[in-house]
Design a protein around this motif. Sequence first.
Motif, PDB file in Angstrom:
ATOM      1  N   ARG A 108      72.139 -27.821  73.033  1.00  0.00           N
ATOM      2  CA  ARG A 108      70.954 -28.003  72.767  1.00  0.00           C
ATOM      3  C   ARG A 108      71.446 -29.221  71.594  1.00  0.00           C
ATOM      4  N   ALA A 109      72.503 -28.930  70.287  1.00  0.00           N
ATOM      5  CA  ALA A 109      71.982 -29.567  69.941  1.00  0.00           C
ATOM      6  C   ALA A 109      73.094 -31.512  69.886  1.00  0.00           C
ATOM      7  N   LEU A 110      73.881 -31.179  70.969  1.00  0.00           N
ATOM      8  CA  LEU A 110      74.501 -32.810  71.113  1.00  0.00           C
ATOM      9  C   LEU A 110      73.620 -33.084  71.874  1.00  0.00           C
ATOM     10  N   TYR A 111      72.802 -32.354  72.751  1.00  0.00           N
ATOM     11  CA  TYR A 111      71.529 -33.183  73.677  1.00  0.00           C
ATOM     12  C   TYR A 111      70.744 -33.705  72.494  1.00  0.00           C
ATOM     13  N   GLU A 112      69.952 -33.221  71.549  1.00  0.00           N
ATOM     14  CA  GLU A 112      68.882 -33.916  70.598  1.00  0.00           C
ATOM     15  C   GLU A 112      69.561 -34.324  69.666  1.00  0.00           C
ATOM     16  N   ALA A 113      71.021 -34.322  69.601  1.00  0.00           N
ATOM     17  CA  ALA A 113      71.521 -35.608  68.595  1.00  0.00           C
ATOM     18  C   ALA A 113      71.612 -36.912  68.816  1.00  0.00           C
ATOM     19  N   ALA A 114      71.681 -36.599  70.556  1.00  0.00           N
ATOM     20  CA  ALA A 114      72.056 -38.466  71.662  1.00  0.00           C
ATOM     21  C   ALA A 114      70.604 -38.408  71.312  1.00  0.00           C
ATOM     22  N   LYS A 115      69.221 -37.295  72.066  1.00  0.00           N
ATOM     23  CA  LYS A 115      67.690 -38.216  72.112  1.00  0.00           C
ATOM     24  C   LYS A 115      67.577 -38.743  70.530  1.00  0.00           C
ATOM     25  N   ALA A 116      67.876 -38.313  69.419  1.00  0.00           N
ATOM     26  CA  ALA A 116      67.346 -38.610  67.608  1.00  0.00           C
ATOM     27  C   ALA A 116      67.887 -40.494  68.350  1.00  0.00           C
ATOM     28  N   LYS A 117      69.615 -40.763  69.031  1.00  0.00           N
ATOM     29  CA  LYS A 117      69.564 -41.977  68.991  1.00  0.00           C
ATOM     30  C   LYS A 117      68.730 -42.674  69.860  1.00  0.00           C
ATOM     31  N   GLY A 118      68.435 -42.574  70.619  1.00  0.00           N
ATOM     32  CA  GLY A 118      67.164 -43.008  71.546  1.00  0.00           C
ATOM     33  C   GLY A 118      67.955 -42.871  72.950  1.00  0.00           C
ATOM     34  N   ILE A 119      68.878 -41.598  73.160  1.00  0.00           N
ATOM     35  CA  ILE A 119      69.978 -41.925  74.188  1.00  0.00           C
ATOM     36  C   ILE A 119      69.519 -41.047  75.461  1.00  0.00           C
ATOM     37  N   GLN A 120      68.893 -40.399  76.539  1.00  0.00           N
ATOM     38  CA  GLN A 120      68.126 -40.603  77.506  1.00  0.00           C
ATOM     39  C   GLN A 120      69.534 -39.498  78.481  1.00  0.00           C
ATOM     40  N   PRO A 137      82.082 -34.956  93.029  1.00  0.00           N
ATOM     41  CA  PRO A 137      81.828 -33.618  92.650  1.00  0.00           C
ATOM     42  C   PRO A 137      80.635 -33.574  92.441  1.00  0.00           C
ATOM     43  N   LEU A 138      78.912 -34.596  92.952  1.00  0.00           N
ATOM     44  CA  LEU A 138      77.987 -34.480  92.738  1.00  0.00           C
ATOM     45  C   LEU A 138      77.361 -32.518  92.874  1.00  0.00           C
ATOM     46  N   VAL A 139      76.945 -32.030  92.568  1.00  0.00           N
ATOM     47  CA  VAL A 139      76.150 -30.664  93.510  1.00  0.00           C
ATOM     48  C   VAL A 139      74.793 -30.805  92.172  1.00  0.00           C
ATOM     49  N   SER A 140      74.236 -31.117  91.235  1.00  0.00           N
ATOM     50  CA  SER A 140      72.667 -30.326  90.809  1.00  0.00           C
ATOM     51  C   SER A 140      72.780 -31.425  90.308  1.00  0.00           C
ATOM     52  N   CYS A 141      71.694 -31.095  89.769  1.00  0.00           N
ATOM     53  CA  CYS A 141      71.330 -32.592  88.495  1.00  0.00           C
ATOM     54  C   CYS A 141      69.636 -31.598  88.342  1.00  0.00           C
ATOM     55  N   ALA A 142      70.085 -32.268  86.562  1.00  0.00           N
ATOM     56  CA  ALA A 142      69.163 -31.042  85.100  1.00  0.00           C
ATOM     57  C   ALA A 142      67.648 -32.206  86.629  1.00  0.00           C
ATOM     58  N   HIS A 143      66.734 -31.329  86.696  1.00  0.00           N
ATOM     59  CA  HIS A 143      65.011 -31.753  87.678  1.00  0.00           C
ATOM     60  C   HIS A 143      64.017 -30.896  86.822  1.00  0.00           C
ATOM     61  N   LEU A 144      63.531 -31.215  87.226  1.00  0.00           N
ATOM     62  CA  LEU A 144      62.057 -30.846  86.085  1.00  0.00           C
ATOM     63  C   LEU A 144      60.114 -31.300  86.481  1.00  0.00           C
ATOM     64  N   SER A 183      56.385 -27.289  76.940  1.00  0.00           N
ATOM     65  CA  SER A 183      56.525 -27.819  75.699  1.00  0.00           C
ATOM     66  C   SER A 183      57.965 -28.184  75.797  1.00  0.00           C
ATOM     67  N   GLU A 184      57.441 -29.073  74.631  1.00  0.00           N
ATOM     68  CA  GLU A 184      59.011 -29.742  74.749  1.00  0.00           C
ATOM     69  C   GLU A 184      60.405 -28.944  74.445  1.00  0.00           C
ATOM     70  N   ASP A 185      59.882 -27.680  74.214  1.00  0.00           N
ATOM     71  CA  ASP A 185      61.287 -27.106  73.592  1.00  0.00           C
ATOM     72  C   ASP A 185      61.641 -26.484  75.240  1.00  0.00           C
ATOM     73  N   GLU A 186      60.736 -26.081  75.812  1.00  0.00           N
ATOM     74  CA  GLU A 186      61.168 -26.319  77.442  1.00  0.00           C
ATOM     75  C   GLU A 186      61.706 -26.958  77.906  1.00  0.00           C
ATOM     76  N   ARG A 187      61.040 -28.092  77.998  1.00  0.00           N
ATOM     77  CA  ARG A 187      61.245 -29.142  78.781  1.00  0.00           C
ATOM     78  C   ARG A 187      63.257 -29.503  78.026  1.00  0.00           C
ATOM     79  N   THR A 188      63.724 -28.777  77.672  1.00  0.00           N
ATOM     80  CA  THR A 188      64.934 -29.534  76.759  1.00  0.00           C
ATOM     81  C   THR A 188      65.341 -27.851  77.192  1.00  0.00           C
ATOM     82  N   THR A 189      65.235 -27.325  77.764  1.00  0.00           N
ATOM     83  CA  THR A 189      66.081 -25.986  78.174  1.00  0.00           C
ATOM     84  C   THR A 189      66.228 -26.603  79.401  1.00  0.00           C
TER      85      THR A 189
END
Length: 560
Positions: free
Chosen positions: A315-327, A339-346, A354-360
Amino acid sequence: MLQTRVIPPAEGAYQYPLLIKRLLMSGARYEKTREIIYRDQLRYTYPTLIERVARLANVLTAAGVKAGDTVAVMDWDSHRYLECMFAIPMIGAVIHTINVRLSPEQILYTMNHAEDRFVLVNSEFVGLYQAIAGHLTTVEKTLLLTDAPEKTAELPNLVGEYESLLAAASPQYQFEDFDENSVATTFYTTGTTGNPKGVYFTHRQLVLHTLGVSTIMGAIDSVRLLGTNDVYMPITPMFHVHAWGLPYVATMLGLKQVYPGRYDPEYLVELWRREKVTFSHCVPTILQMLLNAKAAQGSDFGGWKIVIGGSALNRALYEAAKAKGIQLTAAYGMSETGPLVSCAHLNDELMAGSEDERTTYRIKAGVPGPLVEAAIIDAEGNFLPADGEAQGELVLRAPWLTEGYFNEPQKGAELWEGGWLHTGDVATLDSMGVIDIRDRIKDVIKTGGEWISSLDLEDLISRHVAVREVAVVGIADPQWGERPFALLVIREGHAIDARELKEHLKPFVELGHLSKWAIPSQIALVTEIPKTSVGKLDKKRIRIDISEWQASNSTFLSTL
Ligand code: AMP
């Protein structure tokens, strides 16, 4: 066997084999003027790529490469590598993408084991190559890859220098059809125990993987990472699972592609800025390096979409990247899976959360892509429920998984026990199909009768403001079986000790997110955490280091 209706093809009907050459047809149709760029050295358009692939095929054929031969490449990420990823399999040979970050002994092992007959060597690796050349058992000829053709380099049995050979070769080559089940690529696992193992992929598998990745990353609305207008730059080496197969995808779709050579975080940021890169992929530690680069300070990376895989995304890395505009989008796979098997999907329901849940959900390994089957099993091989609670080994089926280990039938049979590919990862699956990787089976910490996920602990520890990097491993303990041990790199101007870390973790124990046994009673404050050849935490090396430190009572250990 079901008596289905199978109609024999009409006389003359073309039996279309799924071959890598097909992936090269469409890119130029979409945008003829799109460029392939190599550092500040070279840029050319798709028609030139096609021509250069034909030239390379002529060079290799003239040098004696035949269908079925293995041709190895030792290079950093370059347009040459891309050309090899096409030309070598397109003439029916197998490209061995050598992991140049392995030790010389391991490189030698992989080259002999793969039965390499020809090797293309970047001038930077000439010294390394010369050191092992006397022990290579199958190599007959070499080709030199260089950014400075004016400088000579001594290579045994040298056919010549890549660019001059290409310039002299014909730009036409008649690529024949052959069996789509022919092996196209091979490379070796990073092998944390024993010798690296050779995985291999066929033309058919790579074509299907390419289509699979394009669908997962291009057509699913909550993912949408990749379209024809994106600008692609790999930050996972091309020797590591063919840069996750993305060069094939980018070429099929005709994207502008940027190849950065040897990775230098400052230069990567410069290339990103100059070429307006919008899509990349890397392991978490490389992203961390990018964010720490001098050139990244004060930069807004808005519009840069990065797939993170190869290790858990915390989560910390996700937030740090997001703060810099990286998706950031998490994805899961391994060498054995192409290698690809799966990818995060909402889905809509999660999007409405909530934002917190989406990040999870954005940091989990995600939902298996089309054509991928995933299940979890217990130690006896029984299937476990996909209820988000039951934990078991993740097993997979997909049309692009390696069907064994090269020349190691026993290990291949173990990989495929019961007709499913065994990942060696402990995971949960929920009703939506979301894979949550809990840990590598061998990294789970067994303490006080409980199983603790080292990944969970790393995630929670990384949320402390003082922590820049963290690795957690289980260390043998006479009383508890194992105890968790944390290695920390601290941010400048901050401090932490084992007691402070305990205070940080206590609320998570009280909330029931963490077992009380998970609180490390000893930590080490270090300046660097050992990484594998592809930038993942090297837990084997870390365990060895810790036992040495404990034996010598090192001063940087902090104990409760
Ligand atoms: P490799 O074969 O070196 O690419 O390593 C594959 C391993 O990396 C997997 O078996 C997992 O343990 C780990 N891995 C890959 N992607 C993820 C992810 N998204 N989350 C957690 N672990 C991952």
